[in-house]
Design an enzyme around this catalytic site. Structure first.
Site, mmCIF file in Angstrom:
data_model
loop_
_atom_site.group_PDB
_atom_site.id
_atom_site.type_symbol
_atom_site.label_atom_id
_atom_site.label_comp_id
_atom_site.label_asym_id
_atom_site.label_seq_id
_atom_site.Cartn_x
_atom_site.Cartn_y
_atom_site.Cartn_z
ATOM 1 N N SER A 75 26.038 26.420 31.679
ATOM 2 C CA SER A 75 25.961 27.339 30.377
ATOM 3 C C SER A 75 25.802 28.746 30.894
ATOM 4 C CB SER A 75 25.011 26.883 29.653
ATOM 5 O OG SER A 75 24.966 25.713 29.216
HETATM 6 N N1 SAH Z 1 22.592 21.908 31.590
HETATM 7 C C1 SAH Z 1 23.798 21.953 32.238
HETATM 8 C C2 SAH Z 1 25.048 22.150 31.404
HETATM 9 C C3 SAH Z 1 25.911 21.028 31.393
HETATM 10 S S1 SAH Z 1 27.265 21.002 30.159
HETATM 11 C C4 SAH Z 1 23.627 22.644 33.465
HETATM 12 O O1 SAH Z 1 22.687 23.625 33.380
HETATM 13 O O2 SAH Z 1 24.566 22.954 34.155
HETATM 14 C C5 SAH Z 1 26.758 19.538 29.506
HETATM 15 C C6 SAH Z 1 26.595 18.268 30.160
HETATM 16 O O3 SAH Z 1 26.214 17.256 29.203
HETATM 17 C C7 SAH Z 1 27.927 17.756 30.850
HETATM 18 O O4 SAH Z 1 27.682 17.711 32.289
HETATM 19 C C8 SAH Z 1 28.395 16.533 30.270
HETATM 20 O O5 SAH Z 1 28.879 15.505 31.244
HETATM 21 C C9 SAH Z 1 26.910 16.090 29.900
HETATM 22 N N2 SAH Z 1 27.072 14.759 28.673
HETATM 23 C C10 SAH Z 1 27.565 14.772 27.623
HETATM 24 N N3 SAH Z 1 27.547 13.910 26.911
HETATM 25 C C11 SAH Z 1 26.179 13.129 27.695
HETATM 26 C C12 SAH Z 1 25.624 12.087 27.274
HETATM 27 N N4 SAH Z 1 25.614 11.381 26.137
HETATM 28 N N5 SAH Z 1 24.274 11.733 28.044
HETATM 29 C C13 SAH Z 1 24.241 12.542 29.335
HETATM 30 N N6 SAH Z 1 24.897 13.543 29.498
HETATM 31 C C14 SAH Z 1 26.012 13.848 28.676
#
Ligand code: SAH
Length: 228
Positions: free
Chosen positions: A80
Site C-alpha cells: 500500500s
Molecule cells: N499489508 C500489505 C498489503 C498487501 S495487499 C503490505 O504491507 O504489503 C493485500 C493482501 O491481502 C494481498 O497480499 C492479498 O493476497 C491478501 N489477501 C486478500 N484476501 C485475503 C484473505 N481472505 N485472507 C488473507 N489475506 C488476504
C-alpha cells in the site's frame, strides 16, 4: 593488491552512498507524505523512519520504494501507499502492550511497522508464496514479535484472540463476523469495505460494551479480499 583494495573501498563507499540515499528518501517520505497530511503519533512516525521500505519491494522497483503510491509485489497484489499504511496504523492508536491481528500480510511492510510499536503482530496471508516470502524477510530483518500464517483471514486467528486491534489490508464486501468476534471490548478495527470495482470506504469499527459502532473515514482503493 592495491587494485583489489581500491575496488573494495569503492564498493563499500557506493553501498554506503545508496544506504544514505535511501535514508534521505525515507526522511523525506515521512515529512512530505505522512507528517504533512496530518499524521502526528510519535510512535507511528518513528516506525516509518526505522523500517526500510526498500527491503519490501521487488528489486526492479527499488528506486520507487519511497514514492507516494502503492507498488506491485507480484501475484496481482500490492504494497500500500505509505500514507495509507500510516493512517491505518495511527487510527488504531497502537500501544506497546497491544496484540494486533493483520489480514493481508502481502510484502510484510505493514506488519513490520506495527511490530516496531506493539508487543505482537499476528498476520494472515492467503497467497502461499507471499506468506512464505514475507515470513522469511521478517525473520531475516530480526523481527521476533511477528507470527505469519497462510490461510483465509476471513476466520481470523482464534487461538490468539481477542485482539486489541485488527487491521485489514484487502477490500471486503462486508465486515467478516469472526473478526468482529475476535476484537477485544474497547478495541478498534480498520477495514476497507466495498466491491473491487466500485468505491471502497475505509471503515473504523469500534467495540464498546459489546456494541459495534462503524464510521466511514475516507474513500480508498485496495486489492480485493479473496476467499479460499
Ligand atoms: N499489508 C500489505 C498489503 C498487501 S495487499 C503490505 O504491507 O504489503 C493485500 C493482501 O491481502 C494481498 O497480499 C492479498 O493476497 C491478501 N489477501 C486478500 N484476501 C485475503 C484473505 N481472505 N485472507 C488473507 N489475506 C488476504
Amino acid at each position: 593488491m592495491i587494485k583489489l583494495i581500491t575496488i573494495l573501498l569503492l564498493t563499500i563507499s557506493f553501498s554506503l552512498q545508496t544506504q544514505d540515499s535511501f535514508e534521505k528518501a525515507r526522511i523525506s517520505m515521512v515529512n512530505g507524505q505522512i507528517k504533512s497530511r496530518g499524521i502526528k503519533d510519535e510512535n507511528t512516525l518513528k516506525a516509518f523512519l526505522n523500517v526500510e521500505r526498500h527491503k519490501f519491494v521487488p528489486d526492479r522497483l527499488i528506486n520507487s520504494s519511497y514514492s507516494d503510491r502503492p507498488l506491485p509485489i507480484g501475484y496481482g497484489q500490492t504494497i500500500s501507499q505509505p500514507y495509507i499504511v500510516a493512517y491505518m496504523t495511527e487510527i488504531i492508536q497502537p500501544k506497546p502492550t497491544d496484540k494486533v491481528l493483520e489480514i493481508g500480510t502481502g510484502s510484510g511492510y505493514q506488519a513490520a511497522i506495527l511490530a516496531e510499536i506493539i508487543e505482537h503482530v499476528y498476520t494472515i496471508e492467503i497467497v502461499p508464496q507471499l506468506a512464505v516470502s514475507a515470513e522469511y524477510l521478517l525473520k531475516e530483518l530480526g523481527y521476533k514479535n511477528i507470527s505469519v500464517k497462510q490461510g483465509d483471514g476471513y476466520f481470523g486467528w482464534e487461538e490468539h484472540a481477542p485482539f486489541d486491534a485488527i487491521v485489514v489490508t484487502a477490500a471486503a464486501e462486508h465486515i467478516p463476523p469472526p473478526l468482529i468476534e475476535q476484537l477485544k471490548d474497547g478495541g478498534k478495527m480498520i477495514i476497507p469495505v466495498g466491491s473491487p470495482f466500485l468505491t471502497q470506504h475505509l471503515m473504523l469499527v469500534e467495540k464498546e460494551n459489546g456494541k459495534i459502532k462503524t464510521k466511514s473515514m475516507m474513500p480508498v482503493r485496495f486489492v480485493p479480499f479473496t476467499r479460499e
